[in-house]
Design a protein around this motif. Sequence first.
Motif, PDB file in Angstrom:
ATOM      1  N   ALA A 174     -25.109  96.244  73.821  1.00  0.00           N
ATOM      2  CA  ALA A 174     -25.430  97.491  73.125  1.00  0.00           C
ATOM      3  C   ALA A 174     -24.417  98.583  73.431  1.00  0.00           C
ATOM      4  O   ALA A 174     -24.275  99.540  72.666  1.00  0.00           O
ATOM      5  N   TYR A 175     -23.697  98.463  74.556  1.00  0.00           N
ATOM      6  CA  TYR A 175     -22.751  99.489  74.970  1.00  0.00           C
ATOM      7  C   TYR A 175     -21.308  99.102  74.674  1.00  0.00           C
ATOM      8  O   TYR A 175     -20.400  99.917  74.858  1.00  0.00           O
ATOM      9  N   SER A 176     -21.106  97.904  74.201  1.00  0.00           N
ATOM     10  CA  SER A 176     -19.744  97.472  73.892  1.00  0.00           C
ATOM     11  C   SER A 176     -19.264  98.141  72.603  1.00  0.00           C
ATOM     12  O   SER A 176     -20.055  98.580  71.780  1.00  0.00           O
ATOM     13  N   LEU A 177     -17.970  98.212  72.445  1.00  0.00           N
ATOM     14  CA  LEU A 177     -17.388  98.830  71.248  1.00  0.00           C
ATOM     15  C   LEU A 177     -17.091  97.818  70.153  1.00  0.00           C
ATOM     16  O   LEU A 177     -16.514  98.175  69.133  1.00  0.00           O
ATOM     17  N   ASP A 178     -17.494  96.573  70.382  1.00  0.00           N
ATOM     18  CA  ASP A 178     -17.314  95.569  69.326  1.00  0.00           C
ATOM     19  C   ASP A 178     -18.602  95.476  68.514  1.00  0.00           C
ATOM     20  O   ASP A 178     -19.457  96.352  68.564  1.00  0.00           O
ATOM     21  N   GLU A 179     -18.770  94.405  67.750  1.00  0.00           N
ATOM     22  CA  GLU A 179     -19.915  94.273  66.857  1.00  0.00           C
ATOM     23  C   GLU A 179     -21.081  93.516  67.478  1.00  0.00           C
ATOM     24  O   GLU A 179     -22.048  93.194  66.777  1.00  0.00           O
ATOM     25  N   ASN A 180     -21.020  93.194  68.759  1.00  0.00           N
ATOM     26  CA  ASN A 180     -22.140  92.529  69.411  1.00  0.00           C
ATOM     27  C   ASN A 180     -23.342  93.469  69.511  1.00  0.00           C
ATOM     28  O   ASN A 180     -23.173  94.695  69.591  1.00  0.00           O
ATOM     29  N   VAL A 181     -24.546  92.907  69.509  1.00  0.00           N
ATOM     30  CA  VAL A 181     -25.759  93.714  69.592  1.00  0.00           C
ATOM     31  C   VAL A 181     -26.685  93.123  70.653  1.00  0.00           C
ATOM     32  O   VAL A 181     -26.514  91.977  71.074  1.00  0.00           O
ATOM     33  N   PHE A 182     -27.665  93.919  71.058  1.00  0.00           N
ATOM     34  CA  PHE A 182     -28.650  93.478  72.033  1.00  0.00           C
ATOM     35  C   PHE A 182     -29.995  93.296  71.335  1.00  0.00           C
ATOM     36  O   PHE A 182     -30.503  94.218  70.697  1.00  0.00           O
ATOM     37  N   TYR A 183     -30.551  92.085  71.453  1.00  0.00           N
ATOM     38  CA  TYR A 183     -31.860  91.778  70.879  1.00  0.00           C
ATOM     39  C   TYR A 183     -32.908  91.882  71.986  1.00  0.00           C
ATOM     40  O   TYR A 183     -32.751  91.290  73.050  1.00  0.00           O
ATOM     41  N   ALA A 184     -33.975  92.638  71.707  1.00  0.00           N
ATOM     42  CA  ALA A 184     -35.070  92.761  72.665  1.00  0.00           C
ATOM     43  C   ALA A 184     -36.353  92.254  72.037  1.00  0.00           C
ATOM     44  O   ALA A 184     -36.591  92.444  70.838  1.00  0.00           O
ATOM     45  N   LYS A 185     -37.167  91.608  72.852  1.00  0.00           N
ATOM     46  CA  LYS A 185     -38.470  91.148  72.379  1.00  0.00           C
ATOM     47  C   LYS A 185     -39.391  92.348  72.183  1.00  0.00           C
ATOM     48  O   LYS A 185     -38.981  93.499  72.326  1.00  0.00           O
TER      49      LYS A 185
END
Length: 408
Positions: free
Chosen positions: A292-303
């Motif tokens: 979530a804090y990276s500057l690329d397009e990765n995302v963080f999924y939360a339950k």
Amino acid sequence: MQLNSGRAHHLETFKDMQRNSEPLKQVNSQILIGAPPGEKKLLTIGISAVPPLQGSNLVSTLQSLFSASSSLERKHFTVLLHVAGPDPKGSGWLAQMTDNLSALFKPHVQARELVVITTPPTSSLPLKDLKKTVGDPPAHIAFHSRQNRDYAFLMNFATQRSDYFLMVEDGVNCAPGFVTQIATAVSAWAHRPWVTLEFSQLGLTGKLFHAGDLPRIAHFLLLFHQEMPCAQLLSHFQGLVQSTPVQFLPSLFQRSGSPSYFEEDNVGSPSNPAASIHTSLEAANNSVPSSAYSLDENVFYAKSVEAGSHLTVVLDTPAQVFRVQVQTGSNLRDENRLKEGYVELGYDSSNRVSDCDDYVLLGPLVAGSLDKRVLSHRAGRKVKCVRVLVTDRMPSAVVLRHIRLWAE
């Protein structure tokens, strides 16, 4: 009764002013075009114009207000234009302007979406001279004194005609759907105190007030009409209750003649200083919170998340943060957005490793997102933490797309 005589005296003067609301009843503003709506609206958009017109700025501003709004949005606002009295040179400016606007905006006049008023000089309040505390030449003092009174008359007429009052200056263009965006922001701030919400960095343009505050603001402008320009007076008024400006990005208004897109002042790219990520959210899909804090397009999924859950960015070295952007949700499913939450800035005085001991509200998430300039640096204190706090339970998964910081 000078503004520079101290906040305590200033506040007492303001309280006395609230108790004496009789003088504005003497003002006899007259309708030149249209008629006020029969029912109370969400929003009154107020403009004050003085002769001579600068090109077609007034016309283009009105066109932008209406063209940037859908037919449904126009049902929720009225544009109220206050024009100064007749040109002292006898040019007939007022009559010519009235004829032109009546013809150009006939459908909006008939729909009670546009009302034009004036306050004849004979009905203006007999205001006492105040001691001049600014170093401006007499012509400048006369100009901002007249402007303050015109805005006071405009606000006085707008009282009780809507829930909110938005100031717009002549010579601006509006972002498409600006009314919906303002309504969304107001809803998000419904349970928090505020005096002014700002949707632009252009002087008076984009300042939103509760319509219930208009009588007090009008009296305030009249009381200190010779002291300083309107924008500075309104900042003083705001400071009586709301110490920190609440400003939304990107701007919903821009100067006419600027490129036809809307974005905040160019502040460069996000820097996201080195940090560690701490969260009580449970990861899903093998994702990691740092995405979530990276500057690329990765995302963080939360339950599914519970109220009180958080994701906190703890900077390795505290920094001056001047903009924060948080975005949640996927591109495909709105239910992946974090519907109820806040973003807070944290400061630390006890050298904690993974948290801060002093948090202040930056703003609520609006439609799952926040993009806000940090206007106050807390007297030079540097930010150590940025915390996204969940305030309601969500049974479905949440996507934290990114947390981006502009820092130095």
